[in-house]
Design an enzyme around this catalytic site. Sequence first.
Site, mmCIF file in Angstrom:
data_model
loop_
_atom_site.group_PDB
_atom_site.id
_atom_site.type_symbol
_atom_site.label_atom_id
_atom_site.label_comp_id
_atom_site.label_asym_id
_atom_site.label_seq_id
_atom_site.Cartn_x
_atom_site.Cartn_y
_atom_site.Cartn_z
ATOM 1 N N ARG A 1 52.249 26.790 31.154
ATOM 2 C CA ARG A 1 52.997 25.770 31.909
ATOM 3 C C ARG A 1 52.190 25.411 33.150
ATOM 4 N NH1 ARG A 1 53.941 29.127 36.075
ATOM 5 N NH2 ARG A 1 54.479 31.257 35.558
ATOM 6 N N VAL B 1 52.997 27.031 40.159
ATOM 7 C CA VAL B 1 53.377 26.682 41.540
ATOM 8 C C VAL B 1 52.131 26.229 42.316
ATOM 9 C CG1 VAL B 1 54.269 27.630 43.706
ATOM 10 C CG2 VAL B 1 55.280 28.359 41.544
ATOM 11 N N LYS C 1 54.261 47.870 31.733
ATOM 12 C CA LYS C 1 54.652 46.468 31.883
ATOM 13 C C LYS C 1 55.563 46.026 30.738
ATOM 14 C CE LYS C 1 51.126 43.791 33.465
ATOM 15 N NZ LYS C 1 49.732 43.246 33.533
ATOM 16 N N GLY D 1 56.663 39.253 38.221
ATOM 17 C CA GLY D 1 56.427 40.580 38.781
ATOM 18 C C GLY D 1 57.494 41.609 38.443
HETATM 19 P P1 ADP Z 1 53.909 38.587 35.842
HETATM 20 O O1 ADP Z 1 53.892 37.817 34.557
HETATM 21 O O2 ADP Z 1 55.185 39.329 36.080
HETATM 22 O O3 ADP Z 1 53.462 37.756 37.009
HETATM 23 P P2 ADP Z 1 51.229 39.740 35.554
HETATM 24 O O4 ADP Z 1 50.804 40.472 34.357
HETATM 25 O O5 ADP Z 1 50.720 38.339 35.722
HETATM 26 O O6 ADP Z 1 52.828 39.748 35.651
HETATM 27 O O7 ADP Z 1 50.841 40.564 36.842
HETATM 28 C C1 ADP Z 1 51.261 40.204 38.151
HETATM 29 C C2 ADP Z 1 50.486 40.981 39.181
HETATM 30 O O8 ADP Z 1 50.685 42.395 39.006
HETATM 31 C C3 ADP Z 1 48.979 40.801 39.118
HETATM 32 O O9 ADP Z 1 48.539 39.655 39.787
HETATM 33 C C4 ADP Z 1 48.502 42.073 39.794
HETATM 34 O O10 ADP Z 1 48.618 41.998 41.190
HETATM 35 C C5 ADP Z 1 49.504 43.107 39.287
HETATM 36 N N1 ADP Z 1 48.986 43.759 38.051
HETATM 37 C C6 ADP Z 1 49.285 43.447 36.772
HETATM 38 N N2 ADP Z 1 48.616 44.240 35.896
HETATM 39 C C7 ADP Z 1 47.883 45.080 36.643
HETATM 40 C C8 ADP Z 1 46.964 46.149 36.353
HETATM 41 N N3 ADP Z 1 46.688 46.509 35.103
HETATM 42 N N4 ADP Z 1 46.371 46.767 37.399
HETATM 43 C C9 ADP Z 1 46.634 46.427 38.678
HETATM 44 N N5 ADP Z 1 47.481 45.451 39.038
HETATM 45 C C10 ADP Z 1 48.109 44.786 38.037
#
Ligand code: ADP
Length: 450
Positions: free
Chosen positions: A292, A295, A158, A165
Site C-alpha cells: 500500500r 505514511v 513476531k 509494531g
Molecule cells: P510491523 O509490520 O508491525 O511494522 P515490522 O516487521 O515491519 O513490523 O517491524 C517493525 C520494527 O520492529 C522494525 O522497523 C524494527 O525496528 C523492529 N524489528 C522487527 N524485526 C526485527 C528484528 N528481527 N530485529 C530487530 N528489530 C526488529
Amino acid sequence: MFKKILIANRGEIAVRIIRACREMNIATVAIYSEVDKDALHTQLADEAICIGPAPAKDSYLDIKAIISAAIVTGASAIHPGFGFLSENSKFSKVCEECNITFIGPTGEMMDKMGNKSQARETMIMNNIPVVPGSEGAVNNTDEALQIADNIGYPVIIKASAGGGGRGMRIARNSEELLSSFKMASTEAKNAFGDDTMYVEKYVENPRHIEFQILADNYGNTIHLGERDCSMQRRHQKVLEESPSAAIDNDLREIMGKIAVKAAKSINYKNAGTVEFLLSESGEFYFIEMNTRIQVEHPVTEMVTGIDLIKEQIKIADGEKLSYTQDDIEISGHAIECRINAENPSKGFRPSPGTINFLHIPSGKDIRVDSSIYCGYTVPPTYDSMIAKLIVYDKDRESAIKKLNSAIGEFIIKGIDTNIDFQYELINNKDFIEGNYNTSFIQSFVEKLEL
Ligand code: ADP
C-alpha cells in the site's frame, strides 16, 4: 481515466488523495463515520456519504457499506489509503467482483506478502536475504525454543498477521522466550484474530531502511530510493528521511535491486514498500513488504519529484510507467515529522479534543499534510496522527535547519501534541550527525525523563 474515485479512508491521507484526484480532474467521494461529519475530508470531497457509527469496525472497516457507497455514487475505483482496509485482500477481491477498480495490488498479491511468515518463505525461495530464523510459521514453544537455540539469543517473536509494531516480543534467553511467546501470541490473537507466530534473530541496533517500489501492469518495476525510518517508538515510526545518512550510492544500488527483485518475485503491481533492517556491521535483511502507500511517502516525493498517489491512480487505470530506473534521480534531502495528538510527558497518552488555535508553518519547500483546522475536534476513536510536517532542501544539513525553523513555528492549542518532543529530537547531536538506529528514541525518552 476514472471519472470518480471513492476514498475509503479518513484523516490526512484522505485529504491527500482528494488533492491528487482534483489535480487529475477526477471527482471524489468521501466516506465518513458519524463522528467525522465535520472532518476535513468530508468537507473537501465532491460528495460524502456517512457509512456508520464511530467504531472503525462499523464504518471504515465495513466492506459492504463501502462498496454500497461506491455503487450508489457511481465511483468506478476505490483508493484505500493506508491502515483500515488497505491491506485486506478480501476487500480488494470484493472490489474486483463488483467491477470497481481497487487502487493497489490484487488480493492474491496481498495474501502473499500480508502473511509475514509466508512472505519470509517466498523471499527465502527467491534468494532474498532475510533475518535468520524460522522458515515459516512456528507451531509451538518447543519449536520456538529449538530455533532460538540454533540461531542464538536474543530472538524476536513476531505475529504473521502483525502490523503497527504489535504482536512482537524480544527474548534474551529461554525463560523469556516461553513467557514472550505466550504474550505475543495472545496480543496477536486479540489484535488480528490470528496467533500464527514466527521467530527471527533479534538484530541489535539496526537501521530501518525501506525502498519505495512502483510497478505497472506490464512487468515494469522500479524503485525510488530509500527512506530511513529508524526513529521509532515501540516499533512505530516517528520521523522519516530520504535519503538515509547510512546509505551510499553503491549500497543504494544493491539494496534497490534486491527490493525490485522481491516485488517481482510475486509479480507485484502498483505502489509498495520493501522493508529491510540494516545491521551495525552493514548486513541487510528483508523484514516485510507493505502492499500500500505508506505514511512517509512524501519524503520520496520530495527527493524524486514524483507524485506517488497520482502514479498509483495511473497504474490502476492501466497506464504504463513513464519512467525507467535510469530516469529516477534522487536529489536533495527531505525529512518528515509525524505530528500526533498525544502527551509525551504522560507516556505519550493520546490527547483528543478541540483545537482552538492553529498556526501551520509554510515557506519554500515546506509541506504540511494534515486534516486539522481551527475549531476541529480530534476524536478519541482513531489513530492520533493529525499532521505531517515535511521539509525539503539541497542537503541534509540545510533540511534540518529548515525543519527547525518550520517546527518552531507550528502551533496547535487546545490539545497536547508531540511538537516539542520532535523539536528536541531534531536538535539532538546524534540526529544532527545522522548517527541513530531503531533503539535511539527509547534511550532519548529515558534521558528526557518523560
Ligand atoms: P510491523 O509490520 O508491525 O511494522 P515490522 O516487521 O515491519 O513490523 O517491524 C517493525 C520494527 O520492529 C522494525 O522497523 C524494527 O525496528 C523492529 N524489528 C522487527 N524485526 C526485527 C528484528 N528481527 N530485529 C530487530 N528489530 C526488529
